[in-house]
Design a protein around this motif. Structure first.
Motif, short mmCIF file in Angstrom:
data_model
loop_
_atom_site.label_atom_id
_atom_site.label_comp_id
_atom_site.label_asym_id
_atom_site.label_seq_id
_atom_site.Cartn_x
_atom_site.Cartn_y
_atom_site.Cartn_z
N ALA A 1 19.84 2.82 5.32
CA ALA A 1 18.18 2.78 5.47
C ALA A 1 18.08 1.79 6.40
O ALA A 1 18.71 0.45 6.33
CB ALA A 1 17.82 2.71 4.01
N LEU A 2 17.18 1.89 7.08
CA LEU A 2 16.43 0.75 7.91
C LEU A 2 15.46 0.07 7.21
O LEU A 2 14.54 0.53 6.61
CB LEU A 2 16.08 1.26 9.36
CG LEU A 2 17.05 1.94 10.28
CD1 LEU A 2 16.27 2.35 11.53
CD2 LEU A 2 18.33 0.85 10.62
N VAL A 3 15.46 -1.38 7.51
CA VAL A 3 14.42 -2.20 6.75
C VAL A 3 13.89 -2.93 7.87
O VAL A 3 14.46 -3.68 8.70
CB VAL A 3 14.93 -2.97 5.71
CG1 VAL A 3 13.90 -4.07 5.15
CG2 VAL A 3 15.66 -2.52 4.48
N LEU A 4 12.42 -2.94 8.07
CA LEU A 4 11.72 -3.29 9.11
C LEU A 4 10.69 -4.53 8.72
O LEU A 4 10.02 -4.42 7.55
CB LEU A 4 10.99 -2.60 9.97
CG LEU A 4 11.88 -1.45 10.61
CD1 LEU A 4 12.06 -0.39 9.63
CD2 LEU A 4 11.53 -1.37 11.93
N SER A 5 10.51 -5.76 9.33
CA SER A 5 9.70 -6.78 8.95
C SER A 5 9.34 -7.19 10.08
O SER A 5 9.95 -7.46 11.09
CB SER A 5 10.38 -7.86 7.90
OG SER A 5 9.57 -9.01 7.63
N ILE A 6 7.88 -7.65 10.25
CA ILE A 6 7.13 -8.37 11.53
C ILE A 6 6.23 -9.39 10.87
O ILE A 6 5.74 -9.37 9.90
CB ILE A 6 6.37 -7.28 12.17
CG1 ILE A 6 5.74 -7.96 13.37
CG2 ILE A 6 5.26 -6.60 11.44
CD1 ILE A 6 5.10 -6.77 14.54
N ASP A 7 6.49 -10.60 11.60
CA ASP A 7 5.64 -11.77 11.14
C ASP A 7 5.34 -12.67 12.31
O ASP A 7 5.87 -12.38 13.65
CB ASP A 7 6.45 -12.38 9.94
CG ASP A 7 5.42 -13.13 8.95
OD1 ASP A 7 4.41 -13.77 9.47
OD2 ASP A 7 5.59 -12.94 8.04
N SER A 8 4.74 -13.72 12.19
CA SER A 8 4.54 -14.94 13.22
C SER A 8 4.82 -15.94 12.47
O SER A 8 4.95 -16.35 11.38
CB SER A 8 3.19 -14.70 13.79
OG SER A 8 2.14 -15.05 12.74
N ALA B 1 9.85 -8.96 15.26
CA ALA B 1 9.96 -7.96 14.14
C ALA B 1 11.62 -7.93 14.25
O ALA B 1 12.30 -7.89 15.03
CB ALA B 1 9.55 -6.69 14.88
N MET B 2 12.29 -7.84 12.90
CA MET B 2 13.25 -7.83 12.43
C MET B 2 13.83 -6.48 11.86
O MET B 2 12.86 -6.07 11.06
CB MET B 2 13.76 -9.14 11.29
CG MET B 2 15.17 -8.93 11.13
SD MET B 2 16.49 -9.46 12.40
CE MET B 2 16.24 -11.35 12.14
#
Length: 372
Positions: free
Chosen positions: A93-100, A193-194
């Motif tokens: 399963a892919l887990v995606l996270s985006i932040d600044s 984005a990771m």
């Protein structure tokens, strides 16, 4: 008049050829009433320097490619990055996270210390996918500015690459956008984005948490990357460069201390962890509540961990109460781990600064609270 020759039409009786006229108007020059410009305008004079962008990419190229792993199929220079999933996974399963980095970047830019914000960004995003039980797989970044020199951009993006290297995560793509008119002179923004990956059955979801589980706190490295709008106002007027006896070092060093990554320390324990809360905006309670199911409550014992003095200084200077302080800042806990007693004992013994900070109980009240 311009004439366009249409293709020959098929079928019986079709003409051998037809011509159509497109009227373009009778004027061959500019409208005499049109306002005059002072002279020629190039893309560069309009505020976007393509040559400088190409030079930046050339200077950073090898540094970015140094982050690549054997899983990378396509990276720098293409329309998108491509990579394989790690071998041997049965149901990934892919887990995606985006932040600044938030307004912490303004502090770094003012003091000419952009090298550290890349690590802030990568570490923050890596912690977020870790909290889902995933291992970081790939990273992408986005830098936007108005007129920063390449040296500043190289410091920020180079910091991203260095942090990716420490996580064995390829910086597989990115964008550097020069946007005059949107950002003021000297400003920039940095977003990342990771992509993480985990076996589906090993994802950390609230249903894994149960009554009797213990809360183990891992210390933060200070403020991390949240609350800097308040931090800047609260510490305004103080000398940021001089040694501050209350925090034990110059305020600027405290303000720009890098957001800590917990990935390498906690990954070996993932199969025994019931829940992970990355303590960012919202503070200890709001973030821990996200991983606690209905009918349970994570109870934190105030005084069971050390609160860094920077938070006391901010509270005093801003004249805010404990409730608001706790809603904005991590108060010294960067990650909260939920698990059984055996896990707690191992974490406290093996990870410096880790400490038992509470427990999960049955409760119809708040899903997380600090008992004072």
């Amino acid at each position: 008049m311009h004439r366009l020759l249409h293709p020959r039409l098929s079928g019986a009786g079709a003409p051998r050829g037809r011509q159509a006229r497109v009227r373009t108007g009778s004027r061959t020059g500019p409208d005499p009433l049109e306002p005059k410009l002072p002279g020629p305008i190039s893309y560069r004079s309009a505020g976007v320097d393509i040559a400088a962008a190409d030079e930046l990419l050339e200077d950073l190229g090898e540094r970015l490619k140094s982050t690549y792993t054997p899983l990378v199929l396509a990276g720098l220079g293409g329309f998108g990055g491509a990579m394989r999933l790690p071998p041997g996974m049965s149901d990934p399963a892919l887990v995606l996270s985006i932040d600044s980095v938030g307004t912490k970047i303004a502090v770094a830019a003012r003091h000419g210390r952009l090298e550290s914000i890349g690590a802030d960004l990568v570490n923050h995003c890596a912690n977020d996918v870790l909290a889902m039980g995933a291992r970081p797989l790939a990273f992408l970044d986005y830098v936007a500015h108005s007129d920063l020199p390449n040296s500043a951009l190289e410091a920020a993006i180079g910091g991203v690459a260095d942090a990716c290297l420490k996580h064995s995560v390829p910086l597989i793509g990115g964008e550097t956008a020069q946007l005059p008119g949107i950002y003021r002179s000297g400003q920039l923004d940095l977003v990342g984005a990771m992509v993480g990956v985990a076996e589906t059955e090993q994802l950390l979801t609230p249903d894994r948490v149960s009554s009797g589980d213990l809360l183990i706190g891992l210390p933060s490295n200070g403020i991390h990357t949240n609350g800097y709008s308040l931090v800047q106002r609260a510490l305004d007027g103080l000398d940021h460069s001089a040694h501050n006896p209350e925090v034990g070092r110059p305020l600027i060093d405290e303000m720009l201390a890098v957001h800590r990554s917990y990935v390498n320390e906690l990954t070996p324990f993932l199969d025994r962890i019931h829940g992970l809360a990355h303590i960012t905006g919202g503070g200890i309670c709001a973030n821990t509540a996200r991983i606690v199911p209905p009918g349970l409550s994570a109870q934190f014992g105030w005084g069971s961990w050390q609160v860094p003095p920077i938070f006391h200084l901010i509270q005093r200077r801003a004249q805010i109460g404990f409730e608001e302080l706790a809603q904005v800042f991590n108060l010294g806990l960067g990650m909260v781990v939920i698990g059984r007693r055996e896990l707690a004992d191992d974490l406290v013994r093996q990870i410096p600064g880790s400490t038992l900070v509470g427990q999960v109980i049955e409760s119809a009240g708040a899903r997380a609270e600090i008992l004072r």
